[in-house]
Design a protein around this motif. Structure first.
Motif, PDB file in Angstrom:
ATOM      1  N   ALA A   8      -7.197  60.848  -3.024  1.00 25.81           N
ATOM      2  CA  ALA A   8      -7.178  62.356  -2.653  1.00 25.81           C
ATOM      3  C   ALA A   8      -5.954  62.394  -3.936  1.00 25.81           C
ATOM      4  CB  ALA A   8      -5.873  62.274  -1.298  1.00 25.81           C
ATOM      5  N   ASP A   9      -5.949  63.398  -4.464  1.00 23.03           N
ATOM      6  CA  ASP A   9      -4.782  63.373  -5.358  1.00 23.03           C
ATOM      7  C   ASP A   9      -5.097  62.717  -6.475  1.00 23.03           C
ATOM      8  OD1 ASP A   9      -3.066  64.753  -7.867  1.00 23.03           O
ATOM      9  OD2 ASP A   9      -1.198  64.563  -6.489  1.00 23.03           O
ATOM     10  N   PHE A  10      -6.210  62.015  -6.928  1.00 25.09           N
ATOM     11  CA  PHE A  10      -6.276  60.469  -7.674  1.00 25.09           C
ATOM     12  C   PHE A  10      -5.615  60.046  -9.109  1.00 25.09           C
ATOM     13  CE2 PHE A  10      -9.424  57.700 -10.186  1.00 25.09           C
ATOM     14  CZ  PHE A  10      -9.873  56.681  -8.676  1.00 25.09           C
ATOM     15  N   THR A  11      -6.390  61.415  -9.837  1.00 26.18           N
ATOM     16  CA  THR A  11      -4.781  61.573 -10.766  1.00 26.18           C
ATOM     17  C   THR A  11      -4.031  61.804 -11.395  1.00 26.18           C
ATOM     18  OG1 THR A  11      -6.127  63.163 -11.637  1.00 26.18           O
ATOM     19  CG2 THR A  11      -7.206  61.908 -12.006  1.00 26.18           C
ATOM     20  N   ARG A  12      -2.995  61.605 -10.634  1.00 25.24           N
ATOM     21  CA  ARG A  12      -1.608  62.047 -10.276  1.00 25.24           C
ATOM     22  C   ARG A  12      -1.104  60.871 -10.959  1.00 25.24           C
ATOM     23  NH1 ARG A  12      -3.328  59.583  -5.403  1.00 25.24           N
ATOM     24  NH2 ARG A  12      -2.068  57.797  -4.454  1.00 25.24           N
ATOM     25  N   ARG A  13       0.177  61.534 -11.280  1.00 26.02           N
ATOM     26  CA  ARG A  13       1.187  59.988 -12.344  1.00 26.02           C
ATOM     27  C   ARG A  13       2.023  60.321 -11.356  1.00 26.02           C
ATOM     28  NH1 ARG A  13       1.505  63.168 -18.462  1.00 26.02           N
ATOM     29  NH2 ARG A  13      -0.371  62.206 -19.415  1.00 26.02           N
ATOM     30  N   ASP A  14       1.851  59.102 -10.505  1.00 26.98           N
ATOM     31  CA  ASP A  14       3.130  57.793  -9.647  1.00 26.98           C
ATOM     32  C   ASP A  14       4.075  57.605  -9.990  1.00 26.98           C
ATOM     33  OD1 ASP A  14       1.458  56.242 -10.895  1.00 26.98           O
ATOM     34  OD2 ASP A  14       1.775  55.443  -8.911  1.00 26.98           O
ATOM     35  N   TRP A  15       4.238  57.587 -11.259  1.00 24.31           N
ATOM     36  CA  TRP A  15       5.254  57.056 -11.956  1.00 24.31           C
ATOM     37  C   TRP A  15       6.253  58.746 -12.299  1.00 24.31           C
ATOM     38  CZ3 TRP A  15       4.683  59.956 -16.465  1.00 24.31           C
ATOM     39  CH2 TRP A  15       3.225  59.768 -17.234  1.00 24.31           C
ATOM     40  N   GLU A  16       6.335  59.811 -12.786  1.00 26.68           N
ATOM     41  CA  GLU A  16       6.016  60.615 -12.687  1.00 26.68           C
ATOM     42  C   GLU A  16       7.064  61.633 -12.242  1.00 26.68           C
ATOM     43  OE1 GLU A  16       4.663  64.154 -16.318  1.00 26.68           O
ATOM     44  OE2 GLU A  16       4.058  63.726 -14.492  1.00 26.68           O
ATOM     45  N   TYR A 146      -0.200  48.503 -22.446  1.00 27.76           N
ATOM     46  CA  TYR A 146      -0.855  47.684 -21.423  1.00 27.76           C
ATOM     47  C   TYR A 146      -1.513  49.413 -21.116  1.00 27.76           C
ATOM     48  CZ  TYR A 146       0.081  42.590 -22.246  1.00 27.76           C
ATOM     49  OH  TYR A 146      -0.304  41.432 -21.963  1.00 27.76           O
ATOM     50  N   ARG A 147      -2.236  50.182 -21.600  1.00 31.75           N
ATOM     51  CA  ARG A 147      -2.614  50.933 -21.260  1.00 31.75           C
ATOM     52  C   ARG A 147      -3.267  50.868 -19.742  1.00 31.75           C
ATOM     53  NH1 ARG A 147      -6.639  50.432 -25.576  1.00 31.75           N
ATOM     54  NH2 ARG A 147      -8.205  50.499 -25.377  1.00 31.75           N
ATOM     55  N   LEU A 148      -3.339  50.202 -19.663  1.00 31.76           N
ATOM     56  CA  LEU A 148      -4.862  50.093 -18.070  1.00 31.76           C
ATOM     57  C   LEU A 148      -3.485  49.737 -17.280  1.00 31.76           C
ATOM     58  CD1 LEU A 148      -7.586  49.687 -17.585  1.00 31.76           C
ATOM     59  CD2 LEU A 148      -7.345  48.900 -19.657  1.00 31.76           C
ATOM     60  N   GLN A 149      -2.589  49.939 -16.726  1.00 29.72           N
ATOM     61  CA  GLN A 149      -1.579  50.224 -16.774  1.00 29.72           C
ATOM     62  C   GLN A 149      -1.282  51.283 -15.621  1.00 29.72           C
ATOM     63  OE1 GLN A 149       2.142  47.280 -16.748  1.00 29.72           O
ATOM     64  NE2 GLN A 149       1.349  45.795 -16.746  1.00 29.72           N
ATOM     65  N   THR A 150      -1.546  52.590 -16.879  1.00 32.54           N
ATOM     66  CA  THR A 150      -0.878  53.639 -16.755  1.00 32.54           C
ATOM     67  C   THR A 150      -1.952  54.343 -16.152  1.00 32.54           C
ATOM     68  OG1 THR A 150      -1.427  54.555 -19.416  1.00 32.54           O
ATOM     69  CG2 THR A 150       0.674  53.541 -18.380  1.00 32.54           C
ATOM     70  N   PRO A 152      -5.209  55.827 -14.267  1.00 34.29           N
ATOM     71  CA  PRO A 152      -5.509  55.889 -11.572  1.00 34.29           C
ATOM     72  C   PRO A 152      -6.501  55.423 -11.614  1.00 34.29           C
ATOM     73  CG  PRO A 152      -5.677  58.351 -14.122  1.00 34.29           C
ATOM     74  CD  PRO A 152      -6.063  57.329 -14.540  1.00 34.29           C
ATOM     75  N   THR A 153      -7.775  54.838 -11.958  1.00 38.87           N
ATOM     76  CA  THR A 153      -8.406  53.781 -11.679  1.00 38.87           C
ATOM     77  C   THR A 153      -7.453  52.184 -11.099  1.00 38.87           C
ATOM     78  OG1 THR A 153     -10.098  55.411 -12.315  1.00 38.87           O
ATOM     79  CG2 THR A 153     -10.415  53.135 -11.087  1.00 38.87           C
ATOM     80  N   VAL A 154      -7.219  52.572 -12.078  1.00 34.43           N
ATOM     81  CA  VAL A 154      -6.294  50.762 -12.071  1.00 34.43           C
ATOM     82  C   VAL A 154      -4.846  51.096 -10.546  1.00 34.43           C
ATOM     83  CG1 VAL A 154      -5.006  48.790 -13.204  1.00 34.43           C
ATOM     84  CG2 VAL A 154      -6.946  50.212 -13.670  1.00 34.43           C
ATOM     85  N   ARG A 155      -4.219  52.273 -11.010  1.00 35.56           N
ATOM     86  CA  ARG A 155      -2.905  52.958  -9.873  1.00 35.56           C
ATOM     87  C   ARG A 155      -2.998  53.002  -8.686  1.00 35.56           C
ATOM     88  NH1 ARG A 155       1.275  52.661 -13.478  1.00 35.56           N
ATOM     89  NH2 ARG A 155       2.105  53.597 -11.363  1.00 35.56           N
ATOM     90  N   ARG A 156      -4.596  53.471  -8.957  1.00 32.80           N
ATOM     91  CA  ARG A 156      -5.511  53.472  -6.757  1.00 32.80           C
ATOM     92  C   ARG A 156      -5.665  52.713  -6.674  1.00 32.80           C
ATOM     93  NH1 ARG A 156      -3.429  57.686  -9.371  1.00 32.80           N
ATOM     94  NH2 ARG A 156      -1.767  56.704  -8.619  1.00 32.80           N
ATOM     95  N   THR A 157      -5.675  51.521  -6.873  1.00 34.32           N
ATOM     96  CA  THR A 157      -6.845  50.296  -6.643  1.00 34.32           C
ATOM     97  C   THR A 157      -5.104  49.348  -6.657  1.00 34.32           C
ATOM     98  OG1 THR A 157      -8.614  50.193  -8.292  1.00 34.32           O
ATOM     99  CG2 THR A 157      -7.428  48.084  -6.975  1.00 34.32           C
ATOM    100  N   CYS A 310      -4.213  58.696 -24.131  1.00 42.63           N
ATOM    101  CA  CYS A 310      -3.070  60.328 -23.684  1.00 42.63           C
ATOM    102  C   CYS A 310      -1.926  59.322 -22.559  1.00 42.63           C
ATOM    103  CB  CYS A 310      -3.896  61.212 -23.246  1.00 42.63           C
ATOM    104  SG  CYS A 310      -2.765  62.464 -23.573  1.00 42.63           S
ATOM    105  N   GLU A 311      -2.928  59.083 -22.040  1.00 37.70           N
ATOM    106  CA  GLU A 311      -1.799  58.040 -20.256  1.00 37.70           C
ATOM    107  C   GLU A 311      -0.530  56.995 -20.728  1.00 37.70           C
ATOM    108  OE1 GLU A 311      -1.944  59.928 -17.085  1.00 37.70           O
ATOM    109  OE2 GLU A 311      -3.006  60.868 -18.056  1.00 37.70           O
ATOM    110  N   GLU A 312      -1.192  56.297 -21.172  1.00 37.58           N
ATOM    111  CA  GLU A 312       0.246  55.546 -21.801  1.00 37.58           C
ATOM    112  C   GLU A 312       0.969  55.958 -22.778  1.00 37.58           C
ATOM    113  OE1 GLU A 312      -0.754  50.951 -23.848  1.00 37.58           O
ATOM    114  OE2 GLU A 312      -2.147  53.481 -24.973  1.00 37.58           O
ATOM    115  N   PHE A 313       0.690  56.750 -23.825  1.00 38.31           N
ATOM    116  CA  PHE A 313       2.263  57.574 -25.118  1.00 38.31           C
ATOM    117  C   PHE A 313       2.370  58.737 -23.259  1.00 38.31           C
ATOM    118  CE2 PHE A 313      -0.540  55.708 -27.842  1.00 38.31           C
ATOM    119  CZ  PHE A 313      -0.035  55.115 -28.812  1.00 38.31           C
TER     120      PHE A 313
END
Length: 356
Positions: A8-16, A146-150, A152-157, A310-313
């Motif tokens: 649900a809301d997969f691409t959400r920016r939980d850090w924002e 480390y752009r993978l940390q930002t 969505p797929t990795v954060r949801r995992t 883009c997520e990283e910056f």
């Protein structure tokens, strides 16, 4: 955790977590292929950063880039080190060869500027620690890129792991390969150990290595590694590498990388009650395809591609604007370099190397 909740809301920016006003003005230090093709477009497309300064060895040959991104300040490296046009930017993005990261990151900190630095942070733990110390002394934000940390797929995992949706993680398999010589000549700095600090492990293997640490939220307790080079352009660096990581749990991780193989990336976590498979996680624009098995339930998610650069910056800019410490900070960069140094020691000695 219900699997439906994970998607649900997969691409959400939980850090924002709060609003952030304004943008962070960036000096891009080094405008090679990645900066031109990926970083500068991503910064331009994002919400929290803007490029206001370019730093290059040949300012006269950067006019096209400056015009494309409406950049007024273009200086050479010596001028940057001297602090020329420092009033034109708030932070720097260091995208030069690995062995020069410290020179420019420390200079930025000395000028009171925040720093986002490409990985690895430097070529050795000691040299990376100098960057960390300089930024701490200056009171500026330091983020290892480390752009993978930002993404969505990795954060949801990571959320699935934390919620034990697949039980206890037992095995992680991560691999990244790329035919380097198809896109770069044999004289590329990536094949010069003095500039790169290593070969496939440093340039590609660092992606699964850092992602594994991020997902488990643990540091390895031991490492065993092997490397192989066929000679020729790869004579001075590891052309292929395999790293086995141990943790203070039942989990082990296998990370592989190659400079001379078909372009491929993969990541799979196997737990006591299920597994997670991510398709092409390390390629830059992640296709947002993953399969999760939890007990008798299997769900597949396919969503719109997300530009992790883009997520990283945006994440970095948000952290600077809100005074938030980024997760991939200087300590994160140091941790990977400790593992990398241990892996090279293991490959040389043929023995397992313990890590405190």
């Amino acid at each position: 955790m219900a699997l439906e909740d994970a998607f649900a809301d997969f691409t959400r920016r939980d850090w924002e977590r709060e609003s952030a006003a304004g943008t962070v003005r960036l000096a891009v230090v080094g405008i090679g292929g990645f900066a031109r093709q990926r970083a500068l477009p991503a910064i331009d497309a994002g919400a929290y950063c803007e490029t206001t300064t370019l730093v290059t060895s040949s300012p006269d040959r950067a006019t096209d880039v400056a015009e494309t991104y409406d950049v007024d300040a273009v200086v050479d490296y010596d001028a940057f080190l001297a602090g020329d046009r420092a009033d034109a930017y708030d932070a720097v993005y260091v995208a030069t060869p690995n062995a020069t990261h410290g020179r420019y990151a420390i200079a930025a900190a000395d000028h009171g500027k925040h720093v986002i630095c490409e990985k690895p942070l430097e070529t050795t733990v000691d040299r990376a620690r100098e960057i960390v110390d300089a930024c701490a002394d200056a009171g500026v934000t330091l983020m290892t890129a480390y752009r993978l940390q930002t993404e969505p797929t990795v954060r949801r995992t990571r959320e699935l792991v934390r919620e034990r949706a697949i039980g206890d993680v037992v095995q992680i398999h991560g691999g990244f390969s790329n035919p380097l010589l198809e896109t770069a000549g044999p004289d590329t700095w990536r094949l010069d150990p003095a500039l790169a600090g290593g070969g496939a492990l440093v340039d590609l293997g660092i992606y699964p290595l850092n992602t594994v640490r991020f997902l488990l939220d643990r540091e390895p307790t031991g490492v065993y590694a092997t490397t192989h080079s066929s000679g020729g352009p790869f004579a001075a660096v590891d052309e292929h590498v395999a790293v086995q990581l141990e943790f203070g749990t039942d989990a082990t991780a296998s990370c592989t990388a190659s400079f001379d193989a078909h372009a491929s990336s993969r990541l799979e976590l196997v737990g006591t009650d299920g597994k997670v498979h991510i398709e092409s996680p390390f390629g830059g624009v992640v296709p947002q395809e993953m399969v999760v098995e939890s007990g008798d339930v299997c769900m597949e998610y396919t969503g719109p591609s997300v530009d992790e650069v883009c997520e990283e910056f945006d994440y970095f800019g948000y952290c600077v604007l809100t005074g938030t410490t980024p997760e991939p900070d200087g300590a994160d960069g140091l941790a990977d370099l400790r593992v990398i140094e241990a892996a090279y020691e293991s490959a040389e000695t043929g023995c397992r190397v313990g890590l405190e």
